[in-house]
Design a protein around this motif. Structure first.
Motif, PDB file in Angstrom:
ATOM      1  N   THR A  37       0.839  -1.204   0.000  1.00 58.71           N
ATOM      2  CA  THR A  37       0.000   0.000   0.000  1.00 58.71           C
ATOM      3  C   THR A  37       0.872   1.251   0.000  1.00 58.71           C
ATOM      4  O   THR A  37       0.559   2.241  -0.682  1.00 58.71           O
ATOM      5  N   LYS A  38       1.948   1.219   0.750  1.00 55.42           N
ATOM      6  CA  LYS A  38       2.854   2.360   0.837  1.00 55.42           C
ATOM      7  C   LYS A  38       3.462   2.688  -0.524  1.00 55.42           C
ATOM      8  O   LYS A  38       3.532   3.855  -0.923  1.00 55.42           O
ATOM      9  N   LYS A  39       3.878   1.671  -1.234  1.00 57.42           N
ATOM     10  CA  LYS A  39       4.480   1.883  -2.551  1.00 57.42           C
ATOM     11  C   LYS A  39       3.462   2.475  -3.524  1.00 57.42           C
ATOM     12  O   LYS A  39       3.775   3.369  -4.318  1.00 57.42           O
ATOM     13  N   SER A  40       2.223   2.003  -3.455  1.00 59.04           N
ATOM     14  CA  SER A  40       1.169   2.536  -4.314  1.00 59.04           C
ATOM     15  C   SER A  40       0.899   4.006  -3.992  1.00 59.04           C
ATOM     16  O   SER A  40       0.682   4.823  -4.890  1.00 59.04           O
ATOM     17  N   PHE A  41       0.903   4.321  -2.703  1.00 57.01           N
ATOM     18  CA  PHE A  41       0.666   5.710  -2.309  1.00 57.01           C
ATOM     19  C   PHE A  41       1.744   6.621  -2.880  1.00 57.01           C
ATOM     20  O   PHE A  41       1.442   7.683  -3.433  1.00 57.01           O
ATOM     21  N   TRP A  42       3.000   6.225  -2.752  1.00 57.50           N
ATOM     22  CA  TRP A  42       4.074   7.088  -3.235  1.00 57.50           C
ATOM     23  C   TRP A  42       4.066   7.204  -4.755  1.00 57.50           C
ATOM     24  O   TRP A  42       4.426   8.252  -5.302  1.00 57.50           O
ATOM     25  N   ALA A  43       3.639   6.157  -5.425  1.00 56.14           N
ATOM     26  CA  ALA A  43       3.501   6.257  -6.882  1.00 56.14           C
ATOM     27  C   ALA A  43       2.427   7.281  -7.234  1.00 56.14           C
ATOM     28  O   ALA A  43       2.613   8.131  -8.116  1.00 56.14           O
ATOM     29  N   GLY A  44       1.306   7.211  -6.524  1.00 58.64           N
ATOM     30  CA  GLY A  44       0.246   8.189  -6.750  1.00 58.64           C
ATOM     31  C   GLY A  44       0.698   9.595  -6.402  1.00 58.64           C
ATOM     32  O   GLY A  44       0.303  10.572  -7.064  1.00 58.64           O
ATOM     33  N   TRP A  45       1.532   9.716  -5.372  1.00 58.28           N
ATOM     34  CA  TRP A  45       2.034  11.031  -4.986  1.00 58.28           C
ATOM     35  C   TRP A  45       2.902  11.620  -6.095  1.00 58.28           C
ATOM     36  O   TRP A  45       2.798  12.822  -6.394  1.00 58.28           O
ATOM     37  N   TYR A  77      -4.910  -1.813  -1.026  1.00 55.05           N
ATOM     38  CA  TYR A  77      -5.330  -2.450   0.229  1.00 55.05           C
ATOM     39  C   TYR A  77      -6.567  -3.326   0.015  1.00 55.05           C
ATOM     40  O   TYR A  77      -6.620  -4.477   0.485  1.00 55.05           O
ATOM     41  N   LEU A  78      -7.556  -2.790  -0.688  1.00 52.62           N
ATOM     42  CA  LEU A  78      -8.805  -3.532  -0.906  1.00 52.62           C
ATOM     43  C   LEU A  78      -8.589  -4.740  -1.810  1.00 52.62           C
ATOM     44  O   LEU A  78      -9.278  -5.749  -1.670  1.00 52.62           O
ATOM     45  N   ARG A  79      -7.631  -4.627  -2.710  1.00 49.32           N
ATOM     46  CA  ARG A  79      -7.322  -5.786  -3.561  1.00 49.32           C
ATOM     47  C   ARG A  79      -6.869  -6.971  -2.711  1.00 49.32           C
ATOM     48  O   ARG A  79      -7.292  -8.107  -2.924  1.00 49.32           O
ATOM     49  N   LYS A  80      -6.015  -6.677  -1.733  1.00 49.60           N
ATOM     50  CA  LYS A  80      -5.541  -7.747  -0.861  1.00 49.60           C
ATOM     51  C   LYS A  80      -6.633  -8.206   0.108  1.00 49.60           C
ATOM     52  O   LYS A  80      -6.793  -9.403   0.362  1.00 49.60           O
ATOM     53  N   ARG A  81      -7.375  -7.227   0.608  1.00 49.32           N
ATOM     54  CA  ARG A  81      -8.395  -7.542   1.619  1.00 49.32           C
ATOM     55  C   ARG A  81      -9.516  -8.393   1.045  1.00 49.32           C
ATOM     56  O   ARG A  81     -10.034  -9.295   1.718  1.00 49.32           O
ATOM     57  N   PHE A  82      -9.914  -8.132  -0.212  1.00 45.42           N
ATOM     58  CA  PHE A  82     -11.036  -8.841  -0.817  1.00 45.42           C
ATOM     59  C   PHE A  82     -10.620  -9.776  -1.946  1.00 45.42           C
ATOM     60  O   PHE A  82     -11.467 -10.250  -2.701  1.00 45.42           O
ATOM     61  N   SER A  83      -9.321 -10.010  -2.062  1.00 43.43           N
ATOM     62  CA  SER A  83      -8.792 -10.947  -3.069  1.00 43.43           C
ATOM     63  C   SER A  83      -9.296 -10.612  -4.471  1.00 43.43           C
ATOM     64  O   SER A  83      -9.776 -11.479  -5.214  1.00 43.43           O
TER      65      SER A  83
END
Length: 536
Positions: free
Chosen positions: A56-64, A117-123
Motif C-alpha cells: 500500500t505504501k508503494k502505491s501511495f508514493w507512486a500516486g504522490w 489495500y482492498l485488492r488484498k483484503r477482498f482478493s
C-alpha cells in the motif's frame, strides 16, 4: 554521500517512471492543452498499482509522484499568484508552489493506496482493482478539500466535445467519473493483450461507447436551442492594475480614477452599442460602498452622473455594508454584487459573497481567535453572505432574475444549482483574475465557470477586470471572448427561455455518487464472494 543520493534518485526515478508518465499525461491533457490522453492518462499509474506495486505504501508514493507532477504542470500559476497577490518574494512563492504540489491533491495517491489495500483484503483480480481505483478516485475527488476544484470533466467543454451536453444530466463531476472509468477500461484492455481477440473486442466496444456519448451529447444539446426572450448586455473590462486595486481597497486613493475609467468606458461603449439594455462591470469594479443608505458619497455621485447620461441600469461588483452594522468591525464590509438604475439607486438587495477566499478575503480561525486579526492586520476580513440569491430586474413588463456569482463561486456546482432552484433566468459572474497574469489559470477559470451554464441550462455572462470576459447560452454556444490584459467592451445578445425547466441534474442527477458507491460495493462484494467460493 552525493553518489549515494544520485543513486537513490536514479533508482526511485526508474521505479516510479510510470507514475511520472501518468502525471505528464494528465497535466498535458488538461486546460489549456488539447485532451490528447484523456481516456488513458491515469492508466500507467493504475497499471503500476495492480501489476508492480507490492505494498500500500508503494502505491501511495507512486500516486504522490503522479499528483505532484500533474499539479506542477497544470497549476504552476500558484507561484505567480503568491508573488502578485500575496506579495511574497519569488523564492518563497516557488516554495509555496512546491508545497501546494506536494499536498493539495492527495486524493489521487489515497485512491491508489486504498485500491491496493482492498485488492488484498477482498482478493480482487487485477481488472476489478482497476475499476475499484477509478471509483475511489471519482468519489474522493468530490469531497477532498482543495482550494481550486478541478477534474477531467471540464476538458469536454474546453475541447468542444459534445459529451459536455450530458452535464445537465450528471454534472461535470459525473462526466469526470466517466473519464476515470474509461481509463480503467483502457487499463483492462492492456492486461488482456495476450488474449488478442478479446482485447480487440473491448477496443471496439470502447470506441463505440465513446462515439455513442459524443453523438448522444450532440443530439441532446439540440433540445436546448429553444429561446423565447433576449436581453442585450454590454461588459466593461477596464484592465485595472493590481496596485491600483490594492490601494483603492485600502482607501489609499485611486477610487476616483477607477470609477471615472469605468464610467468613461461605459459611455464610449454606449455610443457603439446604443441598443444595450444593461451594463455589467466586474468584481469590485466600483471601489466604494454602493448601498442605498450610503448614496451621496463622492464616488457614487460620479457613478450616478455617468449613468444618467446613458439612462441604463448596471450590474457591478462593489463593497457593501449593512445599514445598522458597526463600522469598526471588518466583518461589516462585504464583497458584493449590486443591481442599480441610472441614478445608482438599488433595484434589489445586493448579493453578498458567500464563498470567500482563504487568506485573501478572510483569515481562517479568526472568528474563534480574534487576536489573529491583530497579528496579521494586512489580511482582508470580509463578512460572509448568507448563500446564493437572485436579483430581480423589471424589464419590458416582465422580471428577469439574475443569479450572481462572485469570482470562484462559479466553480461550485451546488452554488449554481441553488441559484437555479431560486428561479434564476440568467447567471452573471463577476471576477478579477488580474492576480494570475497570462498563466493557464484564466482559461481554466473561464471554462470551469461556463460549465455551470450547461449543468443548469441557463445563459451566463462573465465580466472580468482583465479577461477573459464572455457569455455562453444555455445550449452551449460561447459568444465572443475578450483579450487578456487589455481595455475592452463588448455587447452580448443573451437569449434565454422564460420560465425554463429545471434540468435533471438540478432535480437529482447530482446524486450519481450513489451509483458509484453501489458499483464499488458490488465489486468488493463480488471479489470477496469469489475468493470464498474458491477457497471452499
Amino acid at each position: 554521500m552525493m553518489k549515494r543520493w544520485i543513486q537513490f534518485f536514479k533508482q526511485k526515478g526508474y521505479e516510479f517512471r510510470w507514475a511520472f508518465l501518468a502525471g505528464v499525461l494528465v497535466g498535458t491533457s488538461y486546460i489549456p492543452f488539447p485532451p490528447w490522453a484523456l481516456i488513458f492518462c491515469y492508466t500507467p499509474l493504475w497499471l503500476f498499482a495492480v501489476a508492480d506495486s507490492t505494498t500500500t505504501k508503494k502505491s501511495f508514493w507512486a500516486g504522490w509522484v503522479t499528483q505532484f507532477t500533474l499539479t506542477l504542470i497544470g497549476f504552476h500559476w500558484i507561484a505567480y499568484t503568491a508573488h502578485a497577490f500575496g506579495q511574497l518574494p519569488w523564492a518563497v512563492s516557488i516554495l509555496a508552489l512546491l508545497l501546494f504540489c506536494a499536498l493539495m491533491h492527495l486524493y489521487i495517491p489515497t485512491a491508489v493506496a486504498l485500491g491496493t489495500y482492498l485488492r488484498k483484503r477482498f482478493s480482487l483480480g487485477a481488472i476489478p482493482t482497476l475499476f475499484v481505483i477509478a471509483l475511489l478516485h471519482a468519489l474522493l475527488e468530490r469531497v477532498w478539500p482543495v482550494i481550486f476544484q478541478w477534474h477531467l470533466g471540464y476538458v469536454f467543454i474546453w475541447a468542444k466535445l459534445p459529451i459536455y451536453n450530458l452535464a445537465d444530466l450528471v454534472g461535470f463531476e459525473g462526466l469526470s467519473s466517466l473519464v476515470l472509468l474509461f481509463n480503467a477500461w483502457v487499463g483492462s484492455i492492456w492486461l488482456m493483450q495476450k488474449a488478442t481477440r478479446k482485447a480487440l473486442t473491448h477496443v471496439g466496444l470502447l470506441v463505440a461507447a465513446f462515439a455513442a456519448l459524443v453523438i448522444g451529447g450532440a443530439i441532446h444539446g439540440q433540445e436546448w436551442k429553444i429561446f423565447d426572450r433576449e436581453v442585450r448586455a454590454t461588459v466593461i473590462q477596464a484592465n485595472i492594475g493590481n496596485s491600483e486595486k490594492i490601494y483603492a481597497e485600502q482607501g489609499r486613493g485611486f477610487q476616483e480614477f477607477i470609477t471615472q475609467r469605468f464610467v468613461n468606458m461605459t459611455q464610449d461603449a454606449f455610443l457603439r452599442h446604443p441598443t444595450t439594455d444593461i451594463f455589467v462591470w466586474p468584481e469590485t469594479a466600483f471601489p466604494d460602498y454602493l448601498n442605498q443608505h450610503l448614496l451621496g458619497r463622492k464616488h457614487t455621485n460620479i457613478l450616478a452622473q455617468g449613468l444618467s447620461s446613458i439612462n441604463r441600469p448596471l450590474i457591478t461588483g462593489a463593497y457593501s455594508r449593512d445599514e445598522f452594522s458597526d463600522e469598526k468591525k471588518d466583518q461589516s464590509t462585504y464583497n458584493a454584487l449590486f443591481l442599480v438604475d441610472a441614478q445608482a439607486n438599488n433595484l434589489d438587495k445586493p448579493y453578498h459573497k458567500t464563498e470567500l477566499l482563504a487568506f485573501g478575503e478572510y483569515l481562517p480561525l479568526s472568528e474563534k481567535l480574534p487576536v489573529l486579526l491583530k497579528l496579521l492586520p494586512f489580511i482582508s476580513n470580509f463578512g460572509r453572505g448568507k448563500g446564493p440569491q437572485t436579483m430581480a430586474w423589471k424589464f419590458r413588463d416582465e422580471t428577469i432574475h439574475w443569479g450572481g456569482q462572485i469570482c470562484y463561486e462559479g466553480l461550485y456546482p451546488e452554488f449554481t444549482r441553488k441559484l437555479s432552484e431560486k428561479g434564476t433566468d440568467i447567471l452573471v459572474n463577476v471576477t478579477n483574475d488580474s492576480w494570475f497574469g497570462r498563466t493557464f489559470e484564466p482559461n481554466q477559470h473561464l471554462y470551469m465557470t461556463l460549465a455551470r451554464a450547461i449543468e443548469v441550462r441557463r445563459p451566463l455572462i462573465r465580466s472580468t477586470n482583465t479577461g477573459i470576459s464572455t457569455a455562453i447560452l444555455a445550449n452551449g454556444d460561447v459568444l465572443q471572448k475578450s483579450p487578456l490584459h487589455e481595455e475592452w467592451s463588448g455587447e452580448f445578445v443573451l437569449k434565454y427561455r422564460h420560465e425554463a425547466p429545471q434540468t435533471f441534474y438540478v432535480r437529482g442527477g447530482h446524486y450519481d455518487w450513489i451509483l458509484l458507491l453501489i458499483a464499488l460495493v458490488t465489486l468488493l462484494g463480488g471479489g470477496a464472494y469469489y475468493a470464498r467460493t474458491r477457497r471452499a
